[in-house]
Design a protein around this motif. Structure first.
Motif, PDB file in Angstrom:
ATOM      1  N   THR A  82       0.166  11.530  -3.225  1.00 40.61           N
ATOM      2  CA  THR A  82       0.383  10.082  -3.210  1.00 40.61           C
ATOM      3  C   THR A  82       0.266   9.513  -1.789  1.00 40.61           C
ATOM      4  N   TYR A  84       1.833   6.832  -1.100  1.00 43.04           N
ATOM      5  CA  TYR A  84       3.081   6.081  -0.960  1.00 43.04           C
ATOM      6  C   TYR A  84       4.215   7.072  -0.748  1.00 43.04           C
ATOM      7  N   ASP A 104      -3.408   6.538  -6.961  1.00 38.66           N
ATOM      8  CA  ASP A 104      -2.508   5.383  -6.960  1.00 38.66           C
ATOM      9  C   ASP A 104      -1.197   5.694  -7.699  1.00 38.66           C
ATOM     10  N   VAL A 105      -0.247   4.799  -7.522  1.00 37.75           N
ATOM     11  CA  VAL A 105       1.088   5.002  -8.091  1.00 37.75           C
ATOM     12  C   VAL A 105       1.315   4.053  -9.261  1.00 37.75           C
ATOM     13  N   LEU A 110       6.734   3.516  -8.712  1.00 42.16           N
ATOM     14  CA  LEU A 110       6.065   3.803  -7.439  1.00 42.16           C
ATOM     15  C   LEU A 110       5.853   5.318  -7.243  1.00 42.16           C
ATOM     16  N   CYS A 133       9.910   9.385  -5.717  1.00 34.62           N
ATOM     17  CA  CYS A 133      10.100   8.338  -4.715  1.00 34.62           C
ATOM     18  C   CYS A 133      11.449   7.626  -4.874  1.00 34.62           C
ATOM     19  N   LEU A 322       0.726   2.639   4.382  1.00 36.10           N
ATOM     20  CA  LEU A 322       0.457   3.769   3.490  1.00 36.10           C
ATOM     21  C   LEU A 322      -0.030   4.953   4.324  1.00 36.10           C
ATOM     22  N   LEU A 340      -6.490   2.099  -4.388  1.00 33.73           N
ATOM     23  CA  LEU A 340      -5.028   2.254  -4.328  1.00 33.73           C
ATOM     24  C   LEU A 340      -4.308   0.901  -4.373  1.00 33.73           C
ATOM     25  N   ALA A 343      -0.280   0.938  -4.824  1.00 31.42           N
ATOM     26  CA  ALA A 343       0.414   1.459  -3.640  1.00 31.42           C
ATOM     27  C   ALA A 343       0.326   0.444  -2.504  1.00 31.42           C
ATOM     28  N   SER A 347       3.431  -1.369  -0.647  1.00 29.71           N
ATOM     29  CA  SER A 347       3.609  -1.195   0.784  1.00 29.71           C
ATOM     30  C   SER A 347       3.696  -2.549   1.513  1.00 29.71           C
TER      31      SER A 347
END
Ligand code: PLP
Length: 386
Positions: A82, A84, A104-105, A110, A133, A322, A340, A343, A347
């Motif tokens: 990730t 993130y 991506d998240v 997240l 996370c 990131l 992304l 994320a 961010s």
């Protein structure tokens, strides 16, 4: 007027000094300072018991533990991870000559989006490295299904997940059971700290033995070295501190929970502010209190960040930037911003508000008031200091 004492995003927990002194006396008496001493063994046993896991190997910090976890499983090629997270997640891959592949998240948690993992697999992929996370468990079942289908290892960066449990088969079980290995951080800023420290949760005694060799230069005995190991050992000082800390951890997490509940109450109706929800059945550790400051918020995220600082509140944009935006990663194809978007938005919007057991209720209320004021107009002109 700025307050005399700034409020940081966290304040490290410490046991009363008089509770720690007897441990120090024992270290002074025994003159065993490191290399798997008695406090090291006691802390491993106490943590297995507290966390509800079978095998743990203590480390000097989580970064070395991540590097070692990858070594232990002989991970090479590419690892899906990730952007993130804290940089140590990706750095541990680079220290092993492994190429990070960012995906991506999920917008709700997240955490890494399992749907994106499968699409990023190539013949070079050997493992997945997600993080839980802010202590929110990943979709561990979906990740394991992908790992099983493609014969990949899973190493969780569980730096935020000390003591986090989730409902499984009608009971609460540690999230650290998932994947092949999980890595904890006991850094000063974490829910449970040993000043500096970390650990790998291992599934079986054989894997723990391999990891124990790796963290001690590869030594098996005085004359036999079986791997190009590193020095990742936790000292007796840190292990003793961990034992003293453990006595207070339940109370500390309960107090964090009360602070989070108050923030949630106070910020519920603030326009443009979103708070993350956890999946059902999770017992959290309240390690962080992130808010997402969206487009509907008058001051904007960075305006709020500055306004809080002017009031002596050092909130943190965690994680910003990131990882994929740092110079050593941004040239990777998977670091392309267009891949992304979730994320990136997180961010740009995230702000972690102060949360730690010693934070006074009155300060929680004042911090929430500053956040609420910035939603509609200019920052509150009041100082935070009592
Ligand atoms: C997600 C994550 N991974 C890894 C680390 C590194 O932990 P340590 O400072 O114990 O090396 C941290 C800590 O700051 C972290 O937040």
């Amino acid at each position: 007027m700025a307050p005399k004492k700034p409020i940081y995003v966290t304040q490290p927990e410490l046991p009363p000094l008089e509770e720690f002194l007897p441990y120090l006396q024992k270290i002074w008496d025994a003159r065993v300072l490191t290399n798997g001493g008695p406090f090291h063994a006691m802390l491993e046993a106490a943590l297995c018991d507290h966390l509800g896991v079978k095998h743990i190997s203590l480390f000097t910090n989580a970064t070395i533990a991540l590097v070692t976890a990858l070594q232990a499983l002989r991970i090479g090629g590419e690892v899906i991870t990730t952007p993130y997270s804290f940089v140590a997640t990706a750095h541990s891959l680079m220290w092993n000559g492994v190429k990070p592949v960012f995906v991506d998240v999920d917008p709700e948690t997240l955490n890494m989006d399992p749907a994106r993992i499968e699409a990023a697999i190539t013949p070079q992929t050997t493992a997945i490295m997600p993080i839980h996370c802010y202590g929110t468990p990943c979709d561990v079942e979906a990740i394991q299904r992908i790992a099983d289908d493609y014969n990949l290892k899973v190493i969780y960066d569980a730096a935020h997940a000390f003591g986090v449990r989730r409902e499984e088969g009608g009971e609460q079980r540690s999230v650290l059971h998932h994947g092949d290995l999980s890595v904890l951080s006991f850094h000063a800023t974490k829910v449970f700290n040993t000043f500096e420290g970390g650990a790998i949760i291992c599934p079986d005694a054989k894997t723990k033995q391999r990891i124990d060799h790796l963290k001690n230069f590869g030594f098996v005995n005085e004359t036999t070295v079986v791997a190009t190991g590193i020095n990742g050992k936790m000292s007796e000082f840190n292990a003793a501190l961990g034992l003293a800390q453990l006595k207070h951890i339940d109370a500390a997490i309960a107090r964090r929970g009360a602070i989070e509940a108050r923030y949630r109450e106070l910020l519920r109706d603030v326009p443009g502010v979103r708070m993350l929800e956890r999946p059902a059945g999770v017992t959290p550790n309240h390690s962080y209190f992130p808010i997402l400051v969206g487009p509907g918020y008058a001051l904007g995220r960075d305006g709020l960040y500055r306004s809080l600082r002017e009031h002596g509140v050092m909130a943190r944009r965690y994680f910003y930037p990131l990882i994929s935006d740092f110079p050593m990663y941004r040239g990777l194809p998977s670091a392309d911003a267009a891949r992304l978007p979730v994320a990136r938005a997180a961010s740009d919007q995230v702000l972690c508000l102060p949360i730690y057991p010693a934070l006074a209720n009155e300060d929680v209320e004042r911090i929430a008031a500053i956040v609420a004021a910035g939603a509609v107009a200019t920052p509150l002109p009041m100082p935070l200091a009592a």
